[in-house]
Scaffold this motif. Structure first.
Motif, PDB file in Angstrom:
ATOM      1  N   GLU A  24      11.885  -1.050  -3.635  1.00 20.18           N
ATOM      2  CA  GLU A  24      12.393  -0.029  -2.718  1.00 20.18           C
ATOM      3  C   GLU A  24      12.921  -0.753  -1.491  1.00 20.18           C
ATOM      4  OE1 GLU A  24      12.241   3.282  -3.234  1.00 20.18           O
ATOM      5  OE2 GLU A  24      10.726   3.524  -4.797  1.00 20.18           O
ATOM      6  N   PRO A  27      11.657  -1.461   5.044  1.00 23.25           N
ATOM      7  CA  PRO A  27      11.296  -2.593   5.891  1.00 23.25           C
ATOM      8  C   PRO A  27       9.915  -3.120   5.474  1.00 23.25           C
ATOM      9  CG  PRO A  27      11.595  -0.576   7.206  1.00 23.25           C
ATOM     10  CD  PRO A  27      11.738  -0.191   5.774  1.00 23.25           C
ATOM     11  N   GLY A  28       9.752  -4.407   5.518  1.00 20.52           N
ATOM     12  CA  GLY A  28       8.432  -4.961   5.238  1.00 20.52           C
ATOM     13  C   GLY A  28       8.192  -5.322   3.775  1.00 20.52           C
ATOM     14  N   ALA A  31       8.037  -9.019   3.235  1.00 21.32           N
ATOM     15  CA  ALA A  31       6.762  -9.567   3.713  1.00 21.32           C
ATOM     16  C   ALA A  31       5.661  -9.335   2.686  1.00 21.32           C
ATOM     17  CB  ALA A  31       6.385  -8.938   5.040  1.00 21.32           C
ATOM     18  N   ARG A  32       5.660  -8.174   2.052  1.00 23.13           N
ATOM     19  CA  ARG A  32       4.623  -7.888   1.052  1.00 23.13           C
ATOM     20  C   ARG A  32       4.729  -8.855  -0.134  1.00 23.13           C
ATOM     21  NH1 ARG A  32       2.223  -3.006   2.425  1.00 23.13           N
ATOM     22  NH2 ARG A  32       3.648  -1.628   3.542  1.00 23.13           N
ATOM     23  N   ARG A  39      -0.871 -15.589  -0.455  1.00 17.09           N
ATOM     24  CA  ARG A  39      -2.326 -15.469  -0.481  1.00 17.09           C
ATOM     25  C   ARG A  39      -2.919 -15.734  -1.845  1.00 17.09           C
ATOM     26  NH1 ARG A  39      -0.872 -10.180   0.170  1.00 17.09           N
ATOM     27  NH2 ARG A  39      -1.526  -8.743  -1.453  1.00 17.09           N
ATOM     28  N   ARG A  40      -2.140 -15.584  -2.895  1.00 16.26           N
ATOM     29  CA  ARG A  40      -2.686 -15.893  -4.217  1.00 16.26           C
ATOM     30  C   ARG A  40      -2.323 -17.303  -4.646  1.00 16.26           C
ATOM     31  NH1 ARG A  40      -5.610 -11.758  -6.647  1.00 16.26           N
ATOM     32  NH2 ARG A  40      -5.175  -9.737  -5.745  1.00 16.26           N
ATOM     33  N   GLN A  73       0.225 -13.447 -14.397  1.00 16.11           N
ATOM     34  CA  GLN A  73      -0.494 -12.893 -13.249  1.00 16.11           C
ATOM     35  C   GLN A  73       0.474 -12.511 -12.120  1.00 16.11           C
ATOM     36  OE1 GLN A  73      -3.585 -12.073 -11.654  1.00 16.11           O
ATOM     37  NE2 GLN A  73      -3.962 -11.614 -13.804  1.00 16.11           N
ATOM     38  N   LYS A  76       2.129  -9.299 -12.999  1.00 17.54           N
ATOM     39  CA  LYS A  76       1.206  -8.162 -12.908  1.00 17.54           C
ATOM     40  C   LYS A  76       0.865  -7.836 -11.454  1.00 17.54           C
ATOM     41  CE  LYS A  76      -1.204  -8.564 -17.331  1.00 17.54           C
ATOM     42  NZ  LYS A  76      -2.412  -9.158 -17.963  1.00 17.54           N
ATOM     43  N   GLN A  77       0.649  -8.875 -10.671  1.00 15.55           N
ATOM     44  CA  GLN A  77       0.314  -8.631  -9.267  1.00 15.55           C
ATOM     45  C   GLN A  77       1.508  -8.016  -8.534  1.00 15.55           C
ATOM     46  OE1 GLN A  77      -2.570  -8.704  -7.925  1.00 15.55           O
ATOM     47  NE2 GLN A  77      -3.795  -9.904  -9.365  1.00 15.55           N
ATOM     48  N   LYS A  80       1.690  -4.399  -8.962  1.00 18.27           N
ATOM     49  CA  LYS A  80       0.703  -3.620  -8.216  1.00 18.27           C
ATOM     50  C   LYS A  80       1.206  -3.214  -6.838  1.00 18.27           C
ATOM     51  CE  LYS A  80      -3.700  -4.775  -8.247  1.00 18.27           C
ATOM     52  NZ  LYS A  80      -4.938  -5.588  -8.357  1.00 18.27           N
ATOM     53  N   ILE A  82       3.104  -1.238  -4.386  1.00 18.57           N
ATOM     54  CA  ILE A  82       3.579   0.130  -4.587  1.00 18.57           C
ATOM     55  C   ILE A  82       5.111   0.181  -4.592  1.00 18.57           C
ATOM     56  CG2 ILE A  82       3.490   2.499  -3.664  1.00 18.57           C
ATOM     57  CD1 ILE A  82       0.734   1.507  -4.581  1.00 18.57           C
ATOM     58  N   GLU A  83       5.737  -0.633  -3.759  1.00 19.02           N
ATOM     59  CA  GLU A  83       7.189  -0.532  -3.617  1.00 19.02           C
ATOM     60  C   GLU A  83       7.967  -1.332  -4.652  1.00 19.02           C
ATOM     61  OE1 GLU A  83       6.376  -1.585   0.277  1.00 19.02           O
ATOM     62  OE2 GLU A  83       7.246   0.200   1.198  1.00 19.02           O
ATOM     63  N   VAL A  84       7.266  -1.998  -5.544  1.00 22.04           N
ATOM     64  CA  VAL A  84       7.950  -2.736  -6.606  1.00 22.04           C
ATOM     65  C   VAL A  84       8.253  -1.769  -7.753  1.00 22.04           C
ATOM     66  CG1 VAL A  84       7.663  -4.486  -8.401  1.00 22.04           C
ATOM     67  CG2 VAL A  84       7.059  -5.002  -6.027  1.00 22.04           C
ATOM     68  N   ILE A  85       9.538  -1.667  -8.091  1.00 22.86           N
ATOM     69  CA  ILE A  85       9.956  -0.721  -9.124  1.00 22.86           C
ATOM     70  C   ILE A  85       9.904  -1.378 -10.501  1.00 22.86           C
ATOM     71  CG2 ILE A  85      11.854   0.739  -9.936  1.00 22.86           C
ATOM     72  CD1 ILE A  85      12.861   0.591  -6.926  1.00 22.86           C
TER      73      ILE A  85
ATOM     74  N   MET B 122      -2.063  -5.929   5.461  1.00 17.55           N
ATOM     75  CA  MET B 122      -1.291  -6.004   4.218  1.00 17.55           C
ATOM     76  C   MET B 122      -2.091  -6.613   3.056  1.00 17.55           C
ATOM     77  SD  MET B 122       2.594  -7.324   4.047  1.00 17.55           S
ATOM     78  CE  MET B 122       3.350  -6.148   5.155  1.00 17.55           C
ATOM     79  N   LYS B 126      -4.507  -1.362  -0.350  1.00 11.53           N
ATOM     80  CA  LYS B 126      -3.721  -1.126  -1.559  1.00 11.53           C
ATOM     81  C   LYS B 126      -2.276  -0.875  -1.149  1.00 11.53           C
ATOM     82  CE  LYS B 126      -3.685   1.782  -5.662  1.00 11.53           C
ATOM     83  NZ  LYS B 126      -4.301   2.929  -6.329  1.00 11.53           N
ATOM     84  N   HIS B 127      -2.125  -0.188  -0.022  1.00 15.17           N
ATOM     85  CA  HIS B 127      -0.796   0.017   0.541  1.00 15.17           C
ATOM     86  C   HIS B 127      -0.977   0.450   1.991  1.00 15.17           C
ATOM     87  CE1 HIS B 127       3.485   0.351   0.277  1.00 15.17           C
ATOM     88  NE2 HIS B 127       3.515   1.611   0.622  1.00 15.17           N
ATOM     89  N   PRO B 183       8.156   7.026  -7.767  1.00 12.18           N
ATOM     90  CA  PRO B 183       8.724   6.484  -9.006  1.00 12.18           C
ATOM     91  C   PRO B 183       8.213   5.071  -9.321  1.00 12.18           C
ATOM     92  CG  PRO B 183      10.451   7.378  -7.581  1.00 12.18           C
ATOM     93  CD  PRO B 183       9.193   7.395  -6.787  1.00 12.18           C
ATOM     94  N   SER B 184       7.943   4.284  -8.269  1.00 10.98           N
ATOM     95  CA  SER B 184       7.549   2.899  -8.521  1.00 10.98           C
ATOM     96  C   SER B 184       6.047   2.763  -8.715  1.00 10.98           C
ATOM     97  CB  SER B 184       8.007   2.021  -7.364  1.00 10.98           C
ATOM     98  OG  SER B 184       7.503   2.520  -6.154  1.00 10.98           O
ATOM     99  N   TYR B 185       5.303   3.875  -8.706  1.00  8.87           N
ATOM    100  CA  TYR B 185       3.838   3.787  -8.841  1.00  8.87           C
ATOM    101  C   TYR B 185       3.351   4.792  -9.868  1.00  8.87           C
ATOM    102  CZ  TYR B 185      -1.104   4.276  -7.619  1.00  8.87           C
ATOM    103  OH  TYR B 185      -2.472   4.342  -7.671  1.00  8.87           O
ATOM    104  N   PRO B 307      -3.899  -3.644 -14.922  1.00  8.83           N
ATOM    105  CA  PRO B 307      -3.418  -4.635 -15.893  1.00  8.83           C
ATOM    106  C   PRO B 307      -3.601  -6.069 -15.383  1.00  8.83           C
ATOM    107  CG  PRO B 307      -1.715  -2.990 -15.421  1.00  8.83           C
ATOM    108  CD  PRO B 307      -2.839  -2.725 -14.484  1.00  8.83           C
ATOM    109  N   ALA B 308      -3.573  -6.248 -14.068  1.00  9.93           N
ATOM    110  CA  ALA B 308      -3.674  -7.603 -13.521  1.00  9.93           C
ATOM    111  C   ALA B 308      -5.062  -8.193 -13.724  1.00  9.93           C
ATOM    112  CB  ALA B 308      -3.314  -7.600 -12.043  1.00  9.93           C
TER     113      ALA B 308
END
Lengths: 175, 602
Positions: A24, A27-28, A31-32, A39-40, A73, A76-77, A80, A82-85, B122, B126-127, B183-185, B307-308
């Motif tokens: 999506e 903004p930000g 960064a996410r 961090r991973r 991983q 998959k991460q 997770k 939310i804004e990743v389509i 962040m 979770k969000h 849509p993305s979740y 899934p992760a």
């Protein structure tokens, strides 16, 4: 020396995967995604971001320097967030991968001819010229750019900038 | 109708079913507090430190399964929530944290009490959202609650600038809907049919299966399904720290907790099993120890909504992504009954050989305190804990009869969690007996919330396992740092009895086992203010069994005098009302008889 660099790059290539992340356009979001990698402890080789044909959606192309297990991983991460389509791994289907480089190389009058020939062979262009330098613009796969970089190194490179890889699936398939 | 952002937000919260907010006011949330003034549909609980608010929301969520809500001002108010948010994140607990922010016009200009709280949180939410226009509030609140409670639950933070709460806009509350579409979740809840059949097949073929059940079974509300699966198949169940209560821990098929301080029999069972059925669990390092040596001979079925988690630590043979309850319900359609087997006998034998046991030599021990809390409350008390030795003893000895009876900070291991979490639980269940088992280290980290308990008349009982030291660190220093006890001796502590009284509660001190029962019986009768029970135990006590960090069951440390204890405790059993050991042996004998009867039939 040049060969040594090239070998290192080749070794890294074995561990590199190109993934595309549709997000999506908020903004930000960058960064996410960047924060997740940090961090991973996942390695990013390169990352490019731009809008797509849909202004609500941005596209990140990320070259990940990790083996398959870690890559799974990573994907998959990423999902997770939310804004990743969508996340697409370009190892799974044929794809075109390109990057663009601008290389500022010493261009002593004695060598100008040779440099122009090299640029020509690589379908590059001289896009700027001074009494001491050329700026060569070249587009192609990572290997091709590594190769021209290696050849131009002989004349002394003053500066280089690369866009990082962008990729697109071949045929009718889309990310 | 014209409403301020603050009023819109409250209206949205009410429509999400929020009845309690744990919070602390400040400049950037003044409009929200103004809207709360006289607002009767939601009760605000004024805490004494924002960290307390976040843990209360967390405790509330763990005990009820509903989303907990906390509220703080910008800057330091918001940063004080961070530990609580991270605690909820590590344990997948649904909370919504609402923070004030400086005006949108000065964001990024280092304004007074400005902190980039969406940036800071962040990695531990979770969000999160920064709301820039009041028009966005209804959508954001709806999404925040939906994201917090759906899929793998977790904390969500909503940062609201002062001008967004102040500005009045036209809004019709009737348009609010808790149904959202992102849509993305889209979390996967239904497991793959083929995979479920495969899992049933593996269960049918397994000779030495074990159920390994985690917090996912609790958050998905799958205790009934877990128990049904265990009973139908006679597969013994071990739970993680967060999975406690997924099966009644007094059930013949319960092995208690596994892992670093898990029961020896659960660890032996997992180590020797040929099928490990992981249900809503994530193969945490405190469970597995050395991963290469964990359940080496076993095939693995891994059921998880995230899934992760599949393949993150151990690659399963049958991965099933989905909601635990939904998947188990499907799985139960394919699973055939299995008899009690020699494998079960073997586990019972381990159980009799390595029981949970502690000395009964006239001194007061934590284990005894925990058992007596269970006895006095008929094992119905909701227990919260802090972090350290007392937490592990509680995990071992407090037998949960049902899910959501056990509230503890597992993943993050947050000292100071217990008391505020207990307050959150008590607020949700005013009539319940809520006991916070704490240590003299942990208790002092959020002790100020005793005042909150007093003000709201909440009868939380805090039992401090007082060993005058930071016991868990001390244990590690004793075992792994050559007894170099560096800065673990607390040297001096407040008088906890007087401290409780100073806060308006009741304080009691117990130093001998024979005085404990009366004190506990008195404590549970007090229903209008907090009680602190200072239980003085020996400093040198360690938690056993223990698998040292990063090692395997081969390195498990058990009590040196285990055999001696087994003998003496039995000789003494009449004076002690509850003997786990004895029960175990009875079950074992019963099991052996059943096995013999079966053999005779054949």
């Amino acid at each position: 020396m040049a060969t040594a660099i090239s070998n290192t790059i080749m070794a890294q290539m074995q561990q590199q995967h190109v993934i595309t992340v549709l997000v999506e356009n908020h903004p930000g979001v960058l960064a996410r995604v960047a924060g997740l990698f940090a961090r991973r402890g996942y390695n990013i080789e390169s990352l490019t971001v731009s809008v797509t044909d849909d202004p609500q959606v941005s596209r990140m192309t990320i070259v990940v320097g990790e083996d398959h297990r870690v890559l799974e991983q990573v994907i998959k991460q990423l999902h997770k967030l939310i804004e990743v389509i969508r996340v697409a791994d370009y190892a799974e289907f044929p794809a075109i991968e390109r990057e663009l480089a601008l290389i500022k190389v010493n261009a002593d009058p004695r060598h100008r001819r040779e440099i122009m020939e090299i640029a020509e062979v690589f379908r590059g262009r001289i896009v700027d010229m001074s009494d001491k330098t050329f700026v060569v613009e070249v587009t192609g796969g990572t290997e091709k750019i590594d190769k021209i970089y290696e050849l131009l190194s002989a004349y002394g490179i003053r500066e280089m900038v690369r866009t990082g890889v962008i990729a697109m699936a071949r045929g009718t398939k889309t990310a | 109708m014209k409403m301020s952002g603050a009023n819109i937000m409250l209206e949205c919260l009410r429509r999400e079913g929020v009845r309690h907010i744990f919070g602390y006011p400040g400049g950037a949330v003044l409009p929200i507090y103004d809207a709360l003034y006289g607002y009767t549909d939601i009760e605000h609980v004024l805490v004494r430190h924002e960290q307390g608010a976040s843990h209360m929301a967390d405790g509330y969520a763990r005990a009820t399964g509903q989303v907990g809500v906390c509220l703080a001002t910008s800057g330091p108010g918001a940063t004080n929530l961070v530990t609580g948010i991270a605690t909820a994140y590590m344990d997948s607990i649904p909370i919504v944290a609402i923070t004030g922010q400086v005006r949108t016009s000065v964001i990024g200009k280092d304004a007074f009490q400005e902190a980039d709280i969406t940036g800071i949180t962040m990695p531990v939410t979770k969000h999160n959202f920064l709301v820039k226009r009041p028009e966005d509030l209804p959508r954001v609140i709806a999404e925040a609650f939906y994201i917090a409670r759906s899929g793998r639950p977790g904390p969500v933070l909503v940062d609201i600038p002062l001008d967004v709460s102040l500005t009045k806009i036209e809004w019709d509350p009737e348009t609010y809907t808790t149904q959202v579409n992102i849509p993305s979740y889209k979390p996967t809840t239904r497991g793959h049919e083929m995979q479920i059949r495969k899992a049933a097949q593996l269960i049918a073929e397994a000779k030495r299966p074990v159920l390994y059940v985690g917090g996912g079974a609790i958050s998905s509300g799958a205790a009934k399904e877990v128990t049904e699966l265990a009973e139908r198949t006679n597969i013994l169940v071990t739970t993680t720290l967060l999975g406690k209560g997924a099966i009644d821990e007094t059930h013949r098929l319960s092995m208690g907790m596994l892992g670093m301080h898990g029961t020896a029999y659960a660890n032996h069972a997992v180590n020797n099993c040929d099928l490990l059925i992981a249900v809503g669990a994530r193969f945490d390092d405190r469970v597995t120890g050395k991963v290469d040596k964990f359940a080496t001979g076993a095939k693995i079925i891994h059921i998880d909504i995230d899934p992760a988690e599949i393949g993150k630590v151990k690659v399963p043979d049958v991965p099933i992504v989905g909601d635990v309850k939904t998947v188990l319900t499907e799985l139960l359609k394919h699973v055939q009954p299995r008899p009690w087997t020699e494998w079960n006998d073997q586990i019972m034998e381990w159980r009799a050989r390595f029981p949970l046991i502690y000395p009964r030599d006239g001194k007061l021990y934590a284990e005894y305190v925990i058992e007596q809390i269970g006895e006095v409350t008929n094992w119905e008390a909701i227990m919260t804990t802090d972090v350290g030795q007392h937490q592990m003893w509680a995990a071992q000895y407090y037998k949960c009869r049902r899910p959501r009876q056990w509230v503890t900070s597992g993943g993050l291991g947050t000292m100071g969690f217990g008391l505020p979490a207990a307050i959150g639980v008590q607020k949700a269940f005013p009539d319940a007996t809520v006991v916070c088992l704490s240590g003299d280290g942990s208790f002092q980290m959020c002790v100020q919330e005793l005042m909150t308990a007093t003000v709201y008349g909440l009868p939380v009982i805090t039992a401090i396992i007082n060993n005058r030291s930071l016991g868990m660190v001390r244990q590690w220093q004793e075992m792994f740092y050559e007894e170099r006890y560096s800065h673990v001796d607390l040297q001096a502590s407040p008088d906890y009895v007087k401290l409780a009284e100073a806060y308006g509660g009741v304080g009691m001190r117990v130093q001998k086992p024979e005085d404990l029962r009366a004190a506990l019986e008195e404590a549970v009768k007090i229903r209008n203010r907090p009680v602190v029970l200072d239980c003085v135990i020996p400093t040198e006590e360690n938690v056993y069994p223990m698998i040292p960090s990063g090692q395997s069951i081969d390195e498990m440390k058990i009590r040196e005098n285990l055999e001696e204890l087994k003998a003496t405790v039995h000789a003494d059993s009449e004076t002690w009302s509850f003997s786990d050991e004895e029960k175990v042996l009875e079950q074992y004998v019963e099991a052996v008889r059943a096995a013999e009867a079966r053999k005779e039939k054949e």
